[in-house]
Every structure is written in structure tokens, then in C-alpha cells.
Design a protein around this motif. Structure first.
Motif, PDB file in Angstrom:
ATOM      1  N   TYR A   3       8.434  -7.930 -24.172  1.00  0.00           N
ATOM      2  CA  TYR A   3       8.654  -8.776 -23.131  1.00  0.00           C
ATOM      3  C   TYR A   3      10.395  -8.588 -22.425  1.00  0.00           C
ATOM      4  O   TYR A   3      11.159  -8.430 -23.065  1.00  0.00           O
ATOM      5  N   TRP A  12       6.206 -11.440 -20.314  1.00  0.00           N
ATOM      6  CA  TRP A  12       5.096 -10.090 -20.591  1.00  0.00           C
ATOM      7  C   TRP A  12       4.468  -9.732 -19.416  1.00  0.00           C
ATOM      8  O   TRP A  12       4.171 -10.614 -18.359  1.00  0.00           O
ATOM      9  N   ALA A  39       1.122 -12.042 -19.891  1.00  0.00           N
ATOM     10  CA  ALA A  39       0.778 -10.784 -18.903  1.00  0.00           C
ATOM     11  C   ALA A  39       0.047 -11.234 -17.930  1.00  0.00           C
ATOM     12  O   ALA A  39      -0.171 -10.373 -16.963  1.00  0.00           O
ATOM     13  N   GLU A 305       7.082 -10.201 -32.762  1.00  0.00           N
ATOM     14  CA  GLU A 305       7.091 -10.271 -31.366  1.00  0.00           C
ATOM     15  C   GLU A 305       5.953 -11.537 -31.075  1.00  0.00           C
ATOM     16  O   GLU A 305       6.236 -12.211 -30.325  1.00  0.00           O
ATOM     17  N   ALA A 379       0.208  -4.820 -22.552  1.00  0.00           N
ATOM     18  CA  ALA A 379       1.546  -5.589 -22.677  1.00  0.00           C
ATOM     19  C   ALA A 379       1.639  -6.292 -23.916  1.00  0.00           C
ATOM     20  O   ALA A 379       2.856  -6.802 -24.449  1.00  0.00           O
ATOM     21  N   HIS A 380       0.647  -6.787 -24.709  1.00  0.00           N
ATOM     22  CA  HIS A 380       0.616  -7.541 -25.789  1.00  0.00           C
ATOM     23  C   HIS A 380       0.316  -6.926 -26.944  1.00  0.00           C
ATOM     24  O   HIS A 380      -0.047  -7.563 -28.237  1.00  0.00           O
TER      25      HIS A 380
END
Length: 408
Positions: A3, A12, A39, A305, A379-380
Motif C-alpha cells: 500500500y 491499496w 483496492a 500488512e 493488491a491485497h
């Protein structure tokens, strides 16, 4: 870390300027511990969709939004897609006929539920008898109806196993909407049942101290709307399982428009997630893609995270085109649309090519208006683990010309 830090907001995915501006406004209003964008974020009402705001001792009715406790229930059935596909069209017809889709719809049969005796109805009695009676009657008439917009009942085939999954997506219906507008009205000194305030998309969040009488009343009313949303999704799922002649051996159920009291970094906080799925370590959730894309079952990781994300993740793929851009403006007198970028023919071809049996839905829900789900999942990747990948084979939604006042 996957991020970015942008002026105090943890972001994100690719930042959307409109949603980021809303997130920054939220970050600078009230007792904010942290503001985050998942995201799949895009602009919403006051707090962006895909936005998470963590408060110290405050709660935000506008942050939770008008569709209180919108969420998903998904179940794995004992059916296999290969054996049921010959009957798929007929089953989708039956789902469309028996489940009530659309704005303001009431259930075909009145559903008795212990929820109507819940002690938290006292919150609405404290507001006033008229308000209590109106909202309770609305709740009773709409339990088990799905609504419109991006709300659905879907059938999926699980990658690798061929098992059939069923999922639904909706919230607390008119009861939740009137609860939200009622408390936003009370916070501004208006009557509870006054019209919903004029929606300026970029207005600052409405905040209530959780320790105040009004804050406590809203929190209890929101939780009641949450239990109501769960009851509705349970009822619809039971109906669909009956239509399919199936049994469930695994279920996943969660909200993504809600405020939770949680402990983070040794401190009690209120986490307002709007279009964001809770993802505590080991917590399982459903994340839906478009009707022409995968959906997934995920589990929260025990990672640094994920802690930084306040145990939050995406709730879907995220829109890249507004409803009006996709479908055009509706003239409600002539029932004609104009100016839409996506035609019904384009949508139907895309859905057919993907192998989906579609009932209802307008072009504002076509695959073209959403990101690819894998993009936002990537993204995650450090916060969630994908457990099951689901490919849609049947999608049922409200018809194309249903006006949706609840946004998301």
C-alpha cells in the motif's frame, strides 16, 4: 508493503482521485485513528466505497451508509455443475419467479421471525410510536426480498471441483435506508421521518459520539439492521436451496457496510467499513466479481500488512464506470434511456461468451463497468488468501429499468 501512504491515507491499488479526496476529508473530520482505501475503492456518499475509517469513540451513520449491513452469504452445495447444467435455465427461471427482486418490493408471503421481538426495537419506540410502527411494518413486509442495483442471487461452479455454490448479496432494504436517513436527520435537528437529506456526494461525514444517547441509539439500531440483513440473506438462501433441491455443507456470511467495535494496537476503536470486507486472521469472506468474472472465498492472513489494513479487504472488483455512464440517463416518463456507453447487445454477448445464464440486470451491471477481480485481489495478496475460486453460471438480478436509490 503493497500500500501507499498518501497524505495520511493508506491506499491499496491505483488511487482514484475522487475517492481519495473523500478519504482525506474523512481523515480530517472527527476523532480519526486511521483512514484507508481498499483496492476496489471508488466515490461514494461522504465516505468512499472501499473506504475504511477508524474512529476513537465515534460512529458515522453516513459512513456506514444507507444500505446498512449490505453483505453476502455464500454456501457450497452437494450438487455438481456438470449434472445440473441441463436444468440450469429452468432453475434460473424459478429463482427469478420465486425470489422478489426490485426496489420497494414486498415479500410474496409474510415471514414470521423472532427478530420482530428483538429488544432493540425499543430504540425506535424511544424515537416515537409512528416511527417505530412504520419501520417495523416495512421490515416485516420486506424480509427476504433482494432489492435492485448490484444486488443478486448467483449460482457458481467451483474451479477444480465442479461443486455448485450459491451466493446472494443485499442488505437491510428499506428498513436500513430509513434507519440511516432517520439518524442523519436527527443529528441535523430534523424529524426522523423527514425526507433523506439532499445527498451531496462530497459532504463531510456525519459523526456521533458513541457515548452519547443518540450515538448509542444509532449503534443499537444499526446492529438490529445487521441482524435483519442476516435474517433476509438466510431466508433467501433457504429458498434457493429448496428450488435447487440442494443441501449446503459450508457457508460464509459477512457484512461489508457496517461499523464494528474492535481492538487494534491494544486500543478499543470503531471501524467503519463501507464496501470493505472484514479479514481478521482466519476470518472467511466472500468477494464478488462481475457477472462475467470470478468470485472468490478468502481467508484473512496473520500478517503485518493485514494488521496495517485494520483487518479489512475488498468487497468486490470495484466500479470503473458509473451507472449513468454505462446505461445512460433514464427518462422515467417515456421509460427510455439515452447516452449509455454499453448496449444491451454488448452485455448479453459478453455474458453468453462467459457461459452465464442471466435473468434481469441492466447494462449498468455489465462486466464492462467493473475492474477485473484478480487485479484487486493481487493488491491485497499480503492480507488475504484465496481458498475457493468460483465461476458464475447463473446470475439473477432486478430488471434493467429499476431505479436504485441505495447506490451500493
Amino acid at each position: 508493503m503493497a500500500y501507499q501512504h498518501i497524505e495520511g491515507v493508506r491506499v491499496w491499488g491505483n488511487p482514484d482521485s475522487g475517492a481519495l479526496a473523500q478519504a482525506k476529508m474523512c481523515a480530517n473530520t472527527g476523532n480519526v485513528v486511521q483512514t484507508l482505501l481498499m483496492a476496489d475503492h471508488h466515490k461514494g456518499y461522504s465516505q468512499p466505497i472501499g473506504g475504511v475509517v477508524v474512529y476513537d469513540g465515534q460512529i458515522s451513520p453516513s459512513g456506514v451508509g444507507y444500505d446498512i449491513a449490505c453483505g453476502n452469504k455464500a454456501v457450497r452445495t452437494n450438487l455438481f455443475a456438470e449434472s445440473m447444467k441441463p436444468a440450469l435455465a429452468r432453475k434460473m427461471d424459478e429463482i427469478a419467479r420465486k425470489i422478489s427482486f426490485g426496489v420497494g418490493r414486498v415479500n410474496n408471503e409474510k415471514v414470521d421471525h423472532e427478530l420482530y421481538d428483538d429488544p432493540d426495537w425499543a430504540v425506535f419506540k424511544a424515537v416515537g410510536k409512528q416511527e417505530h410502527d412504520k419501520l417495523k411494518a416495512l421490515a416485516q413486509s420486506q424480509l427476504g426480498t433482494v432489492g435492485s442495483g448490484n444486488h443478486f442471487v448467483d449460482l457458481f461452479e467451483e474451479a477444480g471441483t465442479g461443486r455448485v455454490w450459491i451466493a446472494n448479496h443485499f442488505g437491510s432494504r428499506g428498513f436500513g435506508h430509513k434507519t440511516a436517513s432517520g439518524f442523519i436527520n436527527l443529528a441535523a435537528g430534523r424529524e426522523f421521518l423527514a425526507n433523506a437529506p439532499g445527498e451531496k456526494m462530497d459532504q463531510p461525514p456525519v459523526l456521533l459520539d458513541l457515548s452519547s444517547e443518540l450515538g448509542d441509539m444509532y449503534y443499537r439500531a444499526m446492529k438490529l439492521a445487521g441482524r435483519y440483513a442476516y435474517a433476509g440473506r438466510d431466508y433467501v438462501m433457504k429458498q434457493v436451496l429448496s428450488i435447487m433441491g440442494a443441501e449446503a455443507d459450508l457457508e460464509v456470511h459477512n457484512h461489508h457496510n457496517y461499523a464494528w467495535q474492535e481492538e487494534h494496537n491494544g486500543k478499543q476503536v470503531v471501524v467503519v467499513r463501507k464496501g470493505a470486507t472484514p479479514s481478521a486472521p482466519g476470518q472467511v469472506g466472500f468477494i464478488g466479481g462481475s457477472m462475467g468474472d470470478i468470485s472468490v472465498i478468502v481467508k484473512g492472513k496473520d500478517s503485518l500488512e493485514n494488521r496495517d489494513a485494520y483487518y479489512s479487504t475488498v468487497h468486490g472488483a470495484g466500479r470503473v464506470m458509473s451507472r449513468t455512464q454505462a446505461a445512460g440517463k433514464m427518462n422515467w416518463k417515456t421509460r427510455a434511456r439515452n447516452g449509455g456507453q454499453i448496449s444491451a447487445e454488448q452485455m448479453m454477448k459478453a455474458v453468453r461468451d462467459y457461459g452465464v445464464e442471466l435473468r434481469g440486470a441492466g447494462t449498468d451491471e455489465s462486466p464492462f463497468v467493473y475492474r477485473k477481480l484478480q487485479e484487486v485481489l493481487d493488491a491485497h495478496a499480503e492480507t488475504i488468501e484465496v481458498m475457493h475460486v468460483l465461476k458464475p453460471i447463473g446470475v439473477c438480478m432486478a430488471g434493467a429499468d429499476e431505479f436504485d436509490p441505495y447506490k451500493d
